[in-house]
Design a protein around this motif. Sequence first.
Motif, PDB file in Angstrom:
ATOM      1  N   GLY A 204      33.714  82.016  38.127  1.00 50.88           N
ATOM      2  CA  GLY A 204      32.866  80.642  36.742  1.00 50.88           C
ATOM      3  C   GLY A 204      31.636  81.612  36.413  1.00 50.88           C
ATOM      4  N   ALA A 205      31.890  80.812  35.656  1.00 51.77           N
ATOM      5  CA  ALA A 205      29.931  81.434  34.266  1.00 51.77           C
ATOM      6  C   ALA A 205      29.110  81.241  34.439  1.00 51.77           C
ATOM      7  CB  ALA A 205      30.634  80.014  32.655  1.00 51.77           C
ATOM      8  N   HIS A 206      28.296  81.475  35.863  1.00 53.12           N
ATOM      9  CA  HIS A 206      27.385  80.703  35.948  1.00 53.12           C
ATOM     10  C   HIS A 206      26.871  81.441  37.464  1.00 53.12           C
ATOM     11  CE1 HIS A 206      27.294  76.495  34.020  1.00 53.12           C
ATOM     12  NE2 HIS A 206      27.161  77.647  33.195  1.00 53.12           N
ATOM     13  N   PHE A 207      27.171  80.773  38.526  1.00 52.97           N
ATOM     14  CA  PHE A 207      26.745  81.385  40.124  1.00 52.97           C
ATOM     15  C   PHE A 207      27.647  81.839  40.443  1.00 52.97           C
ATOM     16  CE2 PHE A 207      21.940  81.884  38.393  1.00 52.97           C
ATOM     17  CZ  PHE A 207      22.255  82.953  38.803  1.00 52.97           C
ATOM     18  N   SER A 208      29.098  81.138  39.799  1.00 47.84           N
ATOM     19  CA  SER A 208      31.024  81.044  40.883  1.00 47.84           C
ATOM     20  C   SER A 208      30.648  80.325  41.721  1.00 47.84           C
ATOM     21  CB  SER A 208      31.306  82.305  40.538  1.00 47.84           C
ATOM     22  OG  SER A 208      30.722  83.530  39.831  1.00 47.84           O
ATOM     23  N   ASP A 209      30.528  78.997  41.417  1.00 47.95           N
ATOM     24  CA  ASP A 209      30.292  77.679  42.458  1.00 47.95           C
ATOM     25  C   ASP A 209      31.140  77.198  42.606  1.00 47.95           C
ATOM     26  OD1 ASP A 209      29.562  75.776  40.913  1.00 47.95           O
ATOM     27  OD2 ASP A 209      27.228  76.106  41.568  1.00 47.95           O
ATOM     28  N   VAL A 210      31.822  76.261  43.093  1.00 54.50           N
ATOM     29  CA  VAL A 210      32.881  75.422  43.481  1.00 54.50           C
ATOM     30  C   VAL A 210      32.616  74.539  41.728  1.00 54.50           C
ATOM     31  CG1 VAL A 210      34.087  73.098  43.896  1.00 54.50           C
ATOM     32  CG2 VAL A 210      33.407  74.979  45.641  1.00 54.50           C
ATOM     33  N   ALA A 211      31.489  74.191  41.174  1.00 55.15           N
ATOM     34  CA  ALA A 211      31.693  73.793  40.050  1.00 55.15           C
ATOM     35  C   ALA A 211      32.104  74.146  39.442  1.00 55.15           C
ATOM     36  CB  ALA A 211      30.770  73.112  39.809  1.00 55.15           C
ATOM     37  N   ASP A 212      31.751  75.495  39.338  1.00 61.42           N
ATOM     38  CA  ASP A 212      32.101  76.536  37.879  1.00 61.42           C
ATOM     39  C   ASP A 212      33.876  76.669  38.371  1.00 61.42           C
ATOM     40  OD1 ASP A 212      29.037  76.907  37.315  1.00 61.42           O
ATOM     41  OD2 ASP A 212      28.950  78.280  39.131  1.00 61.42           O
ATOM     42  N   LEU A 213      33.878  76.951  39.489  1.00 60.48           N
ATOM     43  CA  LEU A 213      35.382  77.334  39.260  1.00 60.48           C
ATOM     44  C   LEU A 213      36.087  76.700  38.345  1.00 60.48           C
ATOM     45  CD1 LEU A 213      38.163  78.482  40.553  1.00 60.48           C
ATOM     46  CD2 LEU A 213      37.604  76.861  41.775  1.00 60.48           C
ATOM     47  N   ALA A 214      35.601  74.803  39.175  1.00 58.86           N
ATOM     48  CA  ALA A 214      35.959  73.072  38.091  1.00 58.86           C
ATOM     49  C   ALA A 214      36.629  73.298  36.837  1.00 58.86           C
ATOM     50  CB  ALA A 214      35.526  72.174  39.572  1.00 58.86           C
ATOM     51  N   ALA A 215      35.218  73.598  36.719  1.00 58.84           N
ATOM     52  CA  ALA A 215      34.774  73.390  34.911  1.00 58.84           C
ATOM     53  C   ALA A 215      35.489  74.862  33.983  1.00 58.84           C
ATOM     54  CB  ALA A 215      33.442  74.100  34.745  1.00 58.84           C
ATOM     55  N   LEU A 216      36.655  75.699  34.869  1.00 58.24           N
ATOM     56  CA  LEU A 216      37.737  76.580  34.030  1.00 58.24           C
ATOM     57  C   LEU A 216      38.667  75.845  33.491  1.00 58.24           C
ATOM     58  CD1 LEU A 216      36.944  79.400  36.275  1.00 58.24           C
ATOM     59  CD2 LEU A 216      35.739  78.807  34.009  1.00 58.24           C
ATOM     60  N   GLU A 217      38.809  76.855  32.583  1.00 58.24           N
ATOM     61  CA  GLU A 217      41.221  76.546  32.404  1.00 58.24           C
ATOM     62  C   GLU A 217      41.322  78.271  32.559  1.00 58.24           C
ATOM     63  OE1 GLU A 217      42.909  74.104  31.207  1.00 58.24           O
ATOM     64  OE2 GLU A 217      41.880  73.243  31.633  1.00 58.24           O
ATOM     65  N   PRO A 218      42.632  77.955  32.933  1.00 60.91           N
ATOM     66  CA  PRO A 218      42.686  79.680  33.626  1.00 60.91           C
ATOM     67  C   PRO A 218      43.557  80.793  32.444  1.00 60.91           C
ATOM     68  CG  PRO A 218      44.077  78.036  34.723  1.00 60.91           C
ATOM     69  CD  PRO A 218      43.495  77.502  34.145  1.00 60.91           C
ATOM     70  N   LEU A 219      43.171  81.590  32.254  1.00 61.17           N
ATOM     71  CA  LEU A 219      42.934  82.303  31.540  1.00 61.17           C
ATOM     72  C   LEU A 219      44.689  82.846  30.914  1.00 61.17           C
ATOM     73  CD1 LEU A 219      40.920  85.587  32.518  1.00 61.17           C
ATOM     74  CD2 LEU A 219      40.961  83.616  31.060  1.00 61.17           C
ATOM     75  N   ASP A 220      45.250  82.880  30.693  1.00 61.86           N
ATOM     76  CA  ASP A 220      46.662  83.131  29.831  1.00 61.86           C
ATOM     77  C   ASP A 220      47.201  84.209  30.616  1.00 61.86           C
ATOM     78  OD1 ASP A 220      45.784  84.634  28.165  1.00 61.86           O
ATOM     79  OD2 ASP A 220      47.248  84.194  26.896  1.00 61.86           O
ATOM     80  N   VAL A 221      47.358  85.164  31.908  1.00 59.91           N
ATOM     81  CA  VAL A 221      47.203  86.213  32.502  1.00 59.91           C
ATOM     82  C   VAL A 221      47.696  86.458  33.671  1.00 59.91           C
ATOM     83  CG1 VAL A 221      45.865  88.347  32.636  1.00 59.91           C
ATOM     84  CG2 VAL A 221      45.516  87.219  30.876  1.00 59.91           C
ATOM     85  N   ARG A 222      48.920  86.482  34.368  1.00 56.45           N
ATOM     86  CA  ARG A 222      49.343  86.430  35.181  1.00 56.45           C
ATOM     87  C   ARG A 222      48.325  87.798  36.293  1.00 56.45           C
ATOM     88  NH1 ARG A 222      54.077  84.696  36.904  1.00 56.45           N
ATOM     89  NH2 ARG A 222      54.634  86.230  38.648  1.00 56.45           N
ATOM     90  N   GLY A 223      48.924  88.035  37.609  1.00 63.85           N
ATOM     91  CA  GLY A 223      48.129  88.947  38.443  1.00 63.85           C
ATOM     92  C   GLY A 223      46.362  88.283  38.780  1.00 63.85           C
TER      93      GLY A 223
END
Length: 378
Positions: A204-223
């Motif tokens: 995630g964008a800041h310090f990668s906590d759960v809230a940062d994870l939840a704010a992400l849209e996954p990349l269109d990349v496998r693996g």
Amino acid sequence: MRMALCASLLMVISSLLAGCGERSAARAAPEMIADGTWAGIPKTVREDFARGVNAANWFTHRGDPKLQAGWPDASDFAQMRQLGLSHVRVLLDPEWLSVNAAHPRFLDAGLQLAQDGRMLVILAMQPSSEFKQRMGKDDAAVEELSAIWTQLATTYAAVPVDRLVFEVLNEPEIEDIARAMRIQRRLIDAVRAVTPGRVVVVGGAHFSDVADLAALEPLDVRGVIYSFHFYEPHNFTHQGATWGWPMWMVLRDLPYPSSPEALAPVVPKLAEIAREHAAWYGQEQWNRAKLATFVEKAAAWSKQHRVPVWCSEFGVLREATPPASRRAWLTDTRSLFEEQGVAWTYFDWWGQFGLVTGAPGARVIDEDARAGLGLGPS
């Protein structure tokens, strides 16, 4: 920061991490990999991601003599395996790597030690906060780090994909979420241009906590594996810290679980400026159920997007925390991860959060941490 490396300084060592050796003793529970979220990740990587530990200050802060005394040797990796750990996350300072022609060889030797100890290695890039801020505004800084990844990917191109994973940027510390993801995508492209099958990690964008994870849209990349860090609540896990928020320095002896009743005898003993914060920690009533709301949010995001998530850091500072409370928090957090099928990596092997104390070759396992993490006999 001089980030460019000559290819001649990063000689490809054909034996480095080559061959799979004996497979991991620790295996992921079937439920961790059966729901489809880990599709696209090699089976052996899925298995070895189940339980691991950080070696955070091995190739960062290399000039600190107090940390040098804790650098691991072969006995450390043997001990990790005995405990049931199957991977090690190694943080890397790119500036240190680039300022001296000998430094890449030190990294080679360290990764070889981990391989000889039959550990999957996650190599995680950790630039300084100042450089991360530059990347948040300056594309030239992004290209500097991209060049480092190109060189590392080239150097380790022959390493099997199930023995080495690249985490392209630890804790981006960038306010603009979209830019943080574009940066990480650029770094992935640098890696994949050299080694198309390499598993990569983003956070995630800041310090990668759960809230940062939840704010992400996954990349269109496998693996790709998506990481988060878990130190909730920070006033408990970071009590006594000498960095970060100054209040942590004067917080100590905070128990877990928390309640007004549990904090009543503690608050009067603290410095006056800390009492309000300690009392509020009691009123928040941190317990397993409250921690579960965070872990379940990360697991739900994983299932929603059908991508793997991994807690790459969690832990509690040792010195100022009541031992029984540290053990209880680790037990609750680790068991929640496992119930939700979340792979985990404890922070840290040695040091202030450490699973062990003492020098290499004479390590003493912290029994509260060992028990809380559900690891094998000491």
